[in-house]
Design an enzyme around this catalytic site. Structure first.
Site, PDB file in Angstrom:
ATOM      1  N   HIS A  46      -5.417   2.592   4.547  1.00 24.02           N
ATOM      2  CA  HIS A  46      -5.847   1.438   3.747  1.00 24.02           C
ATOM      3  C   HIS A  46      -5.350   0.167   4.447  1.00 24.02           C
ATOM      4  O   HIS A  46      -4.723   0.250   5.498  1.00 24.02           O
ATOM      5  CB  HIS A  46      -5.263   1.532   2.337  1.00 24.02           C
ATOM      6  N   LYS A  82      -2.224   4.695   8.814  1.00 25.61           N
ATOM      7  CA  LYS A  82      -2.441   4.174   7.461  1.00 25.61           C
ATOM      8  C   LYS A  82      -3.935   4.216   7.200  1.00 25.61           C
ATOM      9  O   LYS A  82      -4.721   3.897   8.077  1.00 25.61           O
ATOM     10  CB  LYS A  82      -2.009   2.700   7.443  1.00 25.61           C
TER      11      LYS A  82
END
Ligand code: OMP
Length: 213
Positions: free
Chosen positions: A105, A103
């Site tokens: 973010h 991921k």
């Protein structure tokens, strides 16, 4: 066979996790039995499962710093093991898991939970040919952590690439123990003792002759 191992096999049979029939495995082998840990699919079943994993881990005497659940199936297994260690063995241990995709973010990265560092115990479902667990070892090594051992529900006691079992190869290659709640040996003992399930014994024994150690 210890009492909790017999109880575990009974529990797996009741939940339809351990089944007999004809199943094609990831390795391509056609097996007369299959263990589908995904069918421990209620809150109570998952809680009970964690207690069996925790018991096997405690019995092994393994020393470790963190409990790791490899995505996807290892995640709930590691979580319930960590809960059972805390609730039933006064061991409040750090635990973590990985994502399959990074991921970019929020919390970021591929690892979630406690740091994957020090001596790691990996919690997974089943080892057959050892392919899945070798992939997990790469994650641990990439973090610079050490694998203290692997904790699984069922050791199918099958051959790896040579004369050793897949698990013996993993133990040798990574210099760590593989701990299982039960192995095929105990499943065979259970079948031999059960009037109802004895009918499956010849097929499982034949399979062991073909692929077992
Ligand atoms: P190996 O990678 O060959 O060791 O196979 C292990 C994986 O096969 C497990 O993580 C499961 O995804 C799956 N499996 C079971 O879940 N239960 C079984 O009884 C047998 C297998 C299998 O396909 O060998």
């Amino acid at each position: 066979m210890q009492a909790y191992q017999r109880e575990f096999i009974q529990f797996a049979l009741e939940r339809g996790v351990l089944r007999f029939g004809e199943f094609t495995l990831k390795s391509g082998r056609v097996s007369p039995y299959f263990f589908n840990a995904g069918l421990f699919d209620s809150g109570l079943a998952l809680a009970k499962l964690g207690r069996f994993y925790a018991q096997a881990l405690m019995d092994s005497g393994l020393s470790y710093d963190v409990v790791f659940g490899p995505a996807y199936k290892g995640i709930p297994l590691a979580a319930t093991t960590a809960v059972a260690l805390a609730e039933h063995h006064q061991r409040d241990m750090p635990w973590c898991f990985n994502r399959k995709e990074a991921k970019d973010h929020g919390e970021g990265g591929t690892l979630v939970g406690a740091p994957l560092a020090g001596n790691v115990v990996i919690v997974d479902d089943v080892i057959t040919a050892g392919t899945a667990i070798r992939e997990v070892m790469q994650i641990i090594q990439a973090q610079g952590a050490q694998a203290a051992g692997v904790l699984i529900a069922l050791d199918r006691q099958e051959r790896g690439t040579g004369a050793l079992s897949a698990i013996q190869e993993v133990e040798r290659d990574f210099n760590m123990p593989v701990i299982s709640i039960v192995s095929l040996q105990q499943v065979l003992e259970y079948l031999a003792e059960s009037a109802e399930l004895k009918q499956y014994l010849p097929a499982v024994e034949r399979y062991r002759e073909d692929y077992g150690i």
